[in-house]
Each structure stands twice: as C-alpha cells, then as structure tokens.
Design a protein around this motif. Sequence first.
Motif, PDB file in Angstrom:
ATOM      1  N   GLU A  74      60.849  44.532  -8.954  1.00 42.15           N
ATOM      2  CA  GLU A  74      61.450  43.282  -9.383  1.00 42.15           C
ATOM      3  C   GLU A  74      61.293  43.127 -10.898  1.00 42.15           C
ATOM      4  O   GLU A  74      60.243  43.430 -11.453  1.00 42.15           O
ATOM      5  CB  GLU A  74      60.740  42.124  -8.678  1.00 42.15           C
TER       6      GLU A  74
ATOM      7  N   PHE B 136      58.527  44.869 -15.358  1.00 40.21           N
ATOM      8  CA  PHE B 136      58.719  45.111 -13.931  1.00 40.21           C
ATOM      9  C   PHE B 136      57.450  44.747 -13.172  1.00 40.21           C
ATOM     10  O   PHE B 136      56.355  45.169 -13.550  1.00 40.21           O
ATOM     11  CB  PHE B 136      59.066  46.581 -13.672  1.00 40.21           C
ATOM     12  N   ASP B 137      57.612  43.964 -12.111  1.00 38.07           N
ATOM     13  CA  ASP B 137      56.515  43.577 -11.220  1.00 38.07           C
ATOM     14  C   ASP B 137      55.318  42.986 -11.957  1.00 38.07           C
ATOM     15  O   ASP B 137      54.183  43.090 -11.491  1.00 38.07           O
ATOM     16  CB  ASP B 137      56.063  44.772 -10.373  1.00 38.07           C
TER      17      ASP B 137
ATOM     18  N   THR C 129      60.425  40.889 -13.645  1.00 36.13           N
ATOM     19  CA  THR C 129      59.711  39.612 -13.696  1.00 36.13           C
ATOM     20  C   THR C 129      59.838  38.909 -15.044  1.00 36.13           C
ATOM     21  O   THR C 129      59.572  37.710 -15.123  1.00 36.13           O
ATOM     22  CB  THR C 129      58.220  39.816 -13.367  1.00 36.13           C
TER      23      THR C 129
ATOM     24  N   ARG D 298      70.979  41.740 -15.435  1.00 37.34           N
ATOM     25  CA  ARG D 298      69.909  40.791 -15.754  1.00 37.34           C
ATOM     26  C   ARG D 298      69.697  40.673 -17.260  1.00 37.34           C
ATOM     27  O   ARG D 298      69.498  39.586 -17.785  1.00 37.34           O
ATOM     28  CB  ARG D 298      68.592  41.217 -15.076  1.00 37.34           C
TER      29      ARG D 298
ATOM     30  N   CYS E  61      70.103  50.731  -9.828  1.00 38.18           N
ATOM     31  CA  CYS E  61      69.057  50.248 -10.731  1.00 38.18           C
ATOM     32  C   CYS E  61      69.635  49.954 -12.113  1.00 38.18           C
ATOM     33  O   CYS E  61      69.303  48.945 -12.734  1.00 38.18           O
ATOM     34  CB  CYS E  61      67.924  51.267 -10.811  1.00 38.18           C
TER      35      CYS E  61
END
Length: 192
Positions: free
Chosen positions: A2, A26-27, A4, A112, A105
């Motif tokens: 994810e 990420f995360d 973040t 995003r 991906c």
Amino acid sequence: MEITEIRIKLMEDPNERLQAFCSVTFDGCFVIRDLKIIQGTRGSFVAMPSRKLTDRCPRCSCKNHLRSRFCSECGARLNEDRALKGDDGRAKLYADIAHPINSICRELIQNRVVDAFHKELERSKLPGYVSTYDDYGEESYASLLPSDEREEVLDLPRMYPVSSGRQMVAVGAGAGRSFGAASREEGFADGL
C-alpha cells in the motif's frame, strides 16, 4: 503493498517539462525518493529514479558516461556511438534505480502520484504554503552537542596545527595520525 504517503516538491518554473520531484512511502516503512513528474505530450507522467549508464575507457579503464566524447581520466577520444539501442532505436543512456515490475503496479504508482501532484498544485496556491518534501525529521538528528560533550561522547581526537599551520596532528584518541592539510579558510592560519 500500500502507498501510505506521497510527498511532492514543485519546481519553480511552470514552463519547464520537469514539474516536480516526489517521494513515495510503501507500507509506512520503505521510501523511494527522487521520482520525477514530467509534462509529456499526453499529460503528466512519473519517471522512476535513475542513474546515467557508463562504460570503461579502452586505454585506462576509467568509467565514463555514455555521452562522453573524451575519457575524464586520460583524455582519450571515445567512440560517440557506443550506447546500446532500445527497441525504438534510441540510445539507452539511463537505468532505473527502482521501478515497478509489472504494469499494474506502475499504473497504481502513476495514478496516485499524479493525483497527489494536482492536489499539491492546489495547496501551493494557498497563503503560507510550505512544501513537506524534505521534511523527514532529519533535523532532529542533525543537532550538535556542545563541543566539550561531543569529544566525550564520540571520543574524538583533539586537532592541533603543526608549526607551518597546514598539517594537523591528533592528540588523544587516534594520536599519531596525520589528517592532511588544513587551509586558512578552516581557521588554521600560519603561526598558530
């Protein structure tokens, strides 16, 4: 996986193709910095962080960028057409440092980041806008202790100029090591 956090640093000149730099977390535990947001013919797109490709000089074996016409070490003239060609026939001059493995991906990151870029553009129009791109809390690690505490904590040797003032000698921890020339700009003038 994810995404973040996304941080955007807008470029000053809106007429340039490079619109912004970006970092993606990420995360909550892995950051990739220096992604570029570039204005393309079909809108903005994300370019992954990359490095210039190099090869070695046939005379001295020094590394040189593929666009170099001369060796940066020995000055030998280099073949200008030594870069590998891609499927489209263009020279491959850069290699990604980090990149998505598949198109799903890549699209996730692209969508995003471009969305965050447009939101940052809107935020930048507000009074008192400050970019948070470089605000990763590094300043809390960069503060220095008072000089007398630094030497105790780090066990650093004390530095003293030798007679000419250009050679430094350590006394204490690491004594006997020479630390090279110190210039007048560094505060070690002759005669000290």
